[in-house]
Design a protein around this motif. Structure first.
Motif, PDB file in Angstrom:
ATOM      1  N   THR A 129       0.832  -1.200   0.000  1.00 18.57           N
ATOM      2  CA  THR A 129       0.000   0.000   0.000  1.00 18.57           C
ATOM      3  C   THR A 129       0.871   1.256   0.000  1.00 18.57           C
ATOM      4  O   THR A 129       1.844   1.340   0.741  1.00 18.57           O
ATOM      5  CB  THR A 129      -0.908  -0.006   1.241  1.00 18.57           C
ATOM      6  OG1 THR A 129      -1.706  -1.186   1.225  1.00 18.57           O
ATOM      7  CG2 THR A 129      -1.817   1.211   1.251  1.00 18.57           C
ATOM      8  N   GLN A 149      -4.825  -4.343   0.779  1.00 20.72           N
ATOM      9  CA  GLN A 149      -4.956  -3.369  -0.299  1.00 20.72           C
ATOM     10  C   GLN A 149      -3.596  -3.040  -0.904  1.00 20.72           C
ATOM     11  O   GLN A 149      -2.639  -2.726  -0.200  1.00 20.72           O
ATOM     12  CB  GLN A 149      -5.632  -2.101   0.239  1.00 20.72           C
ATOM     13  CG  GLN A 149      -5.830  -0.998  -0.765  1.00 20.72           C
ATOM     14  CD  GLN A 149      -6.892  -1.311  -1.810  1.00 20.72           C
ATOM     15  OE1 GLN A 149      -7.255  -2.451  -2.014  1.00 20.72           O
ATOM     16  NE2 GLN A 149      -7.384  -0.281  -2.475  1.00 20.72           N
ATOM     17  N   ASN A 486      -9.242   2.894  -1.662  1.00 25.02           N
ATOM     18  CA  ASN A 486      -9.583   1.930  -0.628  1.00 25.02           C
ATOM     19  C   ASN A 486     -10.129   0.659  -1.263  1.00 25.02           C
ATOM     20  O   ASN A 486     -10.517   0.640  -2.439  1.00 25.02           O
ATOM     21  CB  ASN A 486     -10.609   2.520   0.345  1.00 25.02           C
ATOM     22  CG  ASN A 486      -9.952   3.316   1.464  1.00 25.02           C
ATOM     23  OD1 ASN A 486      -8.894   2.951   1.961  1.00 25.02           O
ATOM     24  ND2 ASN A 486     -10.576   4.419   1.854  1.00 25.02           N
ATOM     25  N   ASP A 487     -10.160  -0.419  -0.489  1.00 26.59           N
ATOM     26  CA  ASP A 487     -10.727  -1.689  -0.933  1.00 26.59           C
ATOM     27  C   ASP A 487     -12.159  -1.460  -1.403  1.00 26.59           C
ATOM     28  O   ASP A 487     -12.971  -0.842  -0.707  1.00 26.59           O
ATOM     29  CB  ASP A 487     -10.689  -2.683   0.229  1.00 26.59           C
ATOM     30  CG  ASP A 487     -11.002  -4.104  -0.201  1.00 26.59           C
ATOM     31  OD1 ASP A 487     -12.076  -4.327  -0.783  1.00 26.59           O
ATOM     32  OD2 ASP A 487     -10.170  -5.000   0.071  1.00 26.59           O
ATOM     33  N   THR A 491     -16.170   0.282   0.229  1.00 23.15           N
ATOM     34  CA  THR A 491     -16.956   1.411  -0.285  1.00 23.15           C
ATOM     35  C   THR A 491     -18.447   1.107  -0.322  1.00 23.15           C
ATOM     36  O   THR A 491     -19.255   2.037  -0.436  1.00 23.15           O
ATOM     37  CB  THR A 491     -16.483   1.810  -1.691  1.00 23.15           C
ATOM     38  OG1 THR A 491     -16.810   0.774  -2.629  1.00 23.15           O
ATOM     39  CG2 THR A 491     -14.983   2.058  -1.719  1.00 23.15           C
ATOM     40  N   VAL A 506     -16.447   3.311   3.541  1.00 20.43           N
ATOM     41  CA  VAL A 506     -15.259   4.166   3.537  1.00 20.43           C
ATOM     42  C   VAL A 506     -15.253   5.004   2.260  1.00 20.43           C
ATOM     43  O   VAL A 506     -15.933   4.691   1.276  1.00 20.43           O
ATOM     44  CB  VAL A 506     -13.966   3.334   3.621  1.00 20.43           C
ATOM     45  CG1 VAL A 506     -13.951   2.511   4.895  1.00 20.43           C
ATOM     46  CG2 VAL A 506     -13.815   2.426   2.396  1.00 20.43           C
ATOM     47  N   LEU A 542      -3.968   3.698   6.036  1.00 14.11           N
ATOM     48  CA  LEU A 542      -4.312   2.283   5.927  1.00 14.11           C
ATOM     49  C   LEU A 542      -3.404   1.504   6.873  1.00 14.11           C
ATOM     50  O   LEU A 542      -2.184   1.563   6.756  1.00 14.11           O
ATOM     51  CB  LEU A 542      -4.137   1.786   4.490  1.00 14.11           C
ATOM     52  CG  LEU A 542      -5.243   2.173   3.508  1.00 14.11           C
ATOM     53  CD1 LEU A 542      -4.875   1.773   2.099  1.00 14.11           C
ATOM     54  CD2 LEU A 542      -6.564   1.522   3.900  1.00 14.11           C
ATOM     55  N   GLU A 552      -7.173  -1.882   6.961  1.00 12.48           N
ATOM     56  CA  GLU A 552      -8.406  -1.143   7.152  1.00 12.48           C
ATOM     57  C   GLU A 552      -8.120   0.350   7.127  1.00 12.48           C
ATOM     58  O   GLU A 552      -7.055   0.794   7.549  1.00 12.48           O
ATOM     59  CB  GLU A 552      -9.067  -1.512   8.487  1.00 12.48           C
ATOM     60  CG  GLU A 552      -9.594  -2.934   8.543  1.00 12.48           C
ATOM     61  CD  GLU A 552     -10.285  -3.234   9.864  1.00 12.48           C
ATOM     62  OE1 GLU A 552     -10.418  -2.296  10.696  1.00 12.48           O
ATOM     63  OE2 GLU A 552     -10.694  -4.385  10.068  1.00 12.48           O
ATOM     64  N   ALA A 553      -9.099   1.123   6.636  1.00 12.54           N
ATOM     65  CA  ALA A 553      -8.979   2.572   6.645  1.00 12.54           C
ATOM     66  C   ALA A 553      -8.995   3.064   8.086  1.00 12.54           C
ATOM     67  O   ALA A 553      -9.786   2.610   8.915  1.00 12.54           O
ATOM     68  CB  ALA A 553     -10.117   3.196   5.850  1.00 12.54           C
TER      69      ALA A 553
END
Length: 715
Positions: A129, A149, A486-487, A491, A506, A542, A552-553
């Motif tokens: 990432t 991610q 983001n993944d 979303t 997110v 992240l 994770e965000a």
């Protein structure tokens, strides 16, 4: 890096600084605009044709750190590493090729076939990432990956085929987009090998490797082929049984002005994992330092790709078009918390990722005129489409017990960009650019509440000011905006698949802001030195979550630091490199748990001496220091530093035969590749506080002293 026109004495200009100011204001206006959601974005138009006839852009060839980038580079944190420098480095893993990027660390927290852990500029980049990696222009990072991610699996690369590593750090380059906030690197393979290569290796812990590579003229073009086979058990109590195979084939036609290349790659690997383990399990004597708490962990992956590149140079400029398609499959079994969630079956889980990826990149470079000033311009377009089947399952000894979630995802991005370069005077040049990224996420989940379609767009302006050269020294001021995605599942998710609780989706695209001031000099004979002071803000960090095994965000963060990179040719046969990076990384919001970013390194030092062609002898001695990292937000728990040394020594008997010995962790230090702090529960361990687990450091040890030997034939 794009072709660079040699600096010329500018024509008389009425007010070049006014034009600079106008362009800076224009970029500031663009920067003030926020990301556009649910909208269509048109690519920026190319400038109108100049009245004067444009000329072709001559290529500036840079193949290594010995070559000066004064007058060529756009920042102090941009560079190129060549094949000779890569060949002179002892490499324990293929991904350590990226450690030629100053300040970057590649480690591992699991099985050898899994993507590495990467650290740069105060980031624990997890498996990739915020650092964009490509091979021959084909992206490697995997968005919406089953494990993390931006997952960057480099086990398919063959280091002996890498001709250059071209790296950039920061958000100042219009042709770099998703995952590039910390930096980017493109590994370029040879089109034709200088000589054929046959190599066999053997080493401690049942390590064996064989490689054959050669190129020849076929039908008016050059055919390059290579095959690699590797087996490694490693020092683990439960052997890794890592077996991988690589095949590479390329065909190149034409020359630098007009030509094309078609490339095919195939990789397959399988392994058993020794994941990070709880420190208390070692302290209590339940396992050794190299033991495992779940011997059924492991995985397999495969990657098959076909890519092509076409280029043409005319009196009007240069056009390059590349396209790629690849298939990637990952099946990964992990257990990071042991018996925390399920005291009966254990906490092992399976992460499945299966995808087809297609994409293309087209760019046109040309020379035009802006008043009395000649400009070098680039107009480009990048497109990518990932068709992904991704799943998360509860397992026991790799047998599925239940399904946490499965998703079919189609993720598409379209990214036009424009960049222009001006030489305003003998001591001032500028690079201004902007890119627009439009993403569409289409998620079909096994839970309809987590399905949906989201479209988002974001504009990212860039500006660089380059002053000099004076006394073979340049000064750079860079600034720009970037982002990471983001993944896709995050979303559209409204219900946590593990707990059933309501959650908020997110943001699809997360803004990053960066700036840098630096200098580059070759004033001292045979010394190439760069110094950069940088700053980076991210609207949402992240983070790797140990008990979920994914990223994770998280909270917004801010980093700043200094990097000093040096390459010095002591003699004709001895080189010294020394790179130092120091970083201050913090969350930028207020929270009771604290503001330290877990896993963020504060100091990285890498240095080495390289011996080449000294009466037939060659070799290297390298030192790598990876400073302590906070493991909790309040900085109450920190890791120890990691200090590793490696040694290479070889002898060239004649033009054909040579031998080489590599020794890793020369002083047999008992340091960690990586450390985490989270809750877990061992087999038979009573419930912890609130019927939970026990917070502990979980670490993956560096391998003990390891020797490997190679016999090499060049023909």
């Amino acid at each position: 890096m794009p072709p660079v026109r040699p600096a010329a004495t500018p024509r008389a200009s009425s007010s070049p600084f006014a034009v600079v100011l106008a362009r800076a204001c224009l970029l500031a206006c663009v920067a003030s605009g926020r990301a556009l959601a649910q909208s269509s974005v048109e690519p920026p138009a190319a400038p109108a044709d100049a009245e004067a006839s444009p000329v072709a852009l001559p290529e500036v060839e840079v193949v290594g750190r010995k070559d000066s980038l004064v007058g060529v580079a756009d920042s102090a944190s941009q560079g190129t590493v060549g094949a000779k420098e890569i060949e002179a480095r002892p490499l324990y893993r293929p991904a350590e090729v990226l450690e030629t990027v100053p300040g970057l660390i590649a480690t591992q927290h699991s099985g050898a076939g899994k993507a590495n852990q990467y650290f740069l500029r105060g980031f624990n980049l997890d498996h990739g990432t915020d650092f964009a990696t490509s091979v021959n222009g084909m992206p490697v990072n995997l968005p919406t990956n089953g494990h993390g991610q931006g997952y960057t699996d480099l086990n398919f690369i063959i280091p002996e085929l890498v001709r250059t590593v071209r790296y950039k750090k920061g958000v100042y380059y219009a042709d770099e987009g998703d995952f590039s906030s910390a930096g980017a690197a493109d590994l370029r393979y040879f089109d034709a090998l200088p000589r054929g290569l046959a190599q066999v290796e053997a080493g401690m812990y049942d390590y064996y490797r064989a490689l054959v590579a050669d190129s020849s003229r076929v039908g008016g073009g050059t055919l390059l082929y290579a095959g690699e086979l590797l087996y490694n058990d490693g020092p683990w109590d439960h052997p890794a049984h890592f077996l991988k195979g690589n095949l590479y084939l390329s065909y190149t036609m034409g020359d630098e002005r007009r030509g094309a290349t078609v490339t095919g790659m195939a990789y397959k690997g399988g392994w058993d994992s020794t994941d990070q383990v709880a420190k208390r399990a070692v302290n209590q004597g339940l396992i050794s330092r190299f033991g495992t708490l779940d011997p059924s962990d492991g995985g397999d992956s495969q990657r098959y790709s076909l890519s092509g590149e076409w280029h043409r140079a005319t009196s009007n400029g240069t056009t390059r078009v590349s396209a790629y398609a690849f298939y990637y499959d990952l099946d990964l079994f992990s257990n990071f918390t042991y018996f925390l969630d399920d005291p009966r079956n254990g906490d092992q889980f399976e992460q499945k990722d299966n995808r087809w990826v297609q994409g293309a990149h087209a760019r046109h470079d040309w020379v035009a005129a802006l008043g009395e000033i000649d400009t070098d311009n680039t107009l480009g377009l990048q497109v990518r489409n990932d068709v992904i089947r991704v799943g998360l399952f509860k397992t026991r000894q790799q047998e599925r017990l239940s399904t946490t979630r499965t998703d079919h995802v189609v993720e598409t991005s379209v990214s036009p960009y424009f960049e222009t370069r001006e030489q305003w005077s003998s001591w001032l040049r500028t690079v201004a650019g902007v890119r627009v990224d439009v993403f569409n996420f289409d998620v079909d989940s096994n839970d309809p509440a987590n399905s949906g379609t989201v479209t988002d767009a974001i504009a990212s302006p860039k500006l660089s000011l380059i002053f000099g050269p004076w006394a073979e020294t340049e000064v750079y001021a860079n600034g720009g905006l970037g982002f990471h995605s983001n993944d896709a599942r995050g979303t559209t998710t409204t219900v946590d698949p593990s707990t059933g609780r309501r959650v908020d989706p997110v943001d699809p695209l997360v803004r990053t802001y960066g700036a840098e001031i630096g200098t580059r000099t070759t004033r001292i004979s045979k010394l190439h030195s760069t110094l950069a002071f940088w700053w980076l803000h991210i609207d949402s960090e992240l983070l790797f979550i140990g008990d979920a095994g994914t990223t994770e965000a998280s909270r917004p963060s801010q980093r700043y630091g200094v990097e000093w990179a040096n390459f010095y040719s002591l003699t004709r046969w001895l080189d010294l490199d020394a790179d130092i990076a120091a970083t201050h990384a913090r969350f930028s919001d207020d929270a009771p748990e604290g503001d330290h970013i877990p896993g963020a390194p504060n100091v990285v030092v890498a240095s080495g001496l390289t011996l080449h062609d000294f009466h037939g002898f060659f070799g290297a001695f390298r030192v790598r220091y990876f400073g302590p990292r906070p493991l909790t937000e309040d900085n109450r728990v920190t890791s120890d530093p990691t200090f590793l040394t490696s040694l290479q020594l070889g002898y060239q008997f004649d033009e054909t035969w040579s031998v080489r010995a590599d020794v890793f962790n020369l002083f047999d230090r008992e340091d960690s590749d990586i450390d985490y702090f989270y809750a877990s529960r061992l087999r038979g361990e009573p419930p912890g506080p609130d019927d939970g687990g026990y917070n502990d450091i979980h670490f993956h040890p560096v391998e003990p002293i390891t020797a490997r030997f190679a016999v090499i034939a060049r023909f």
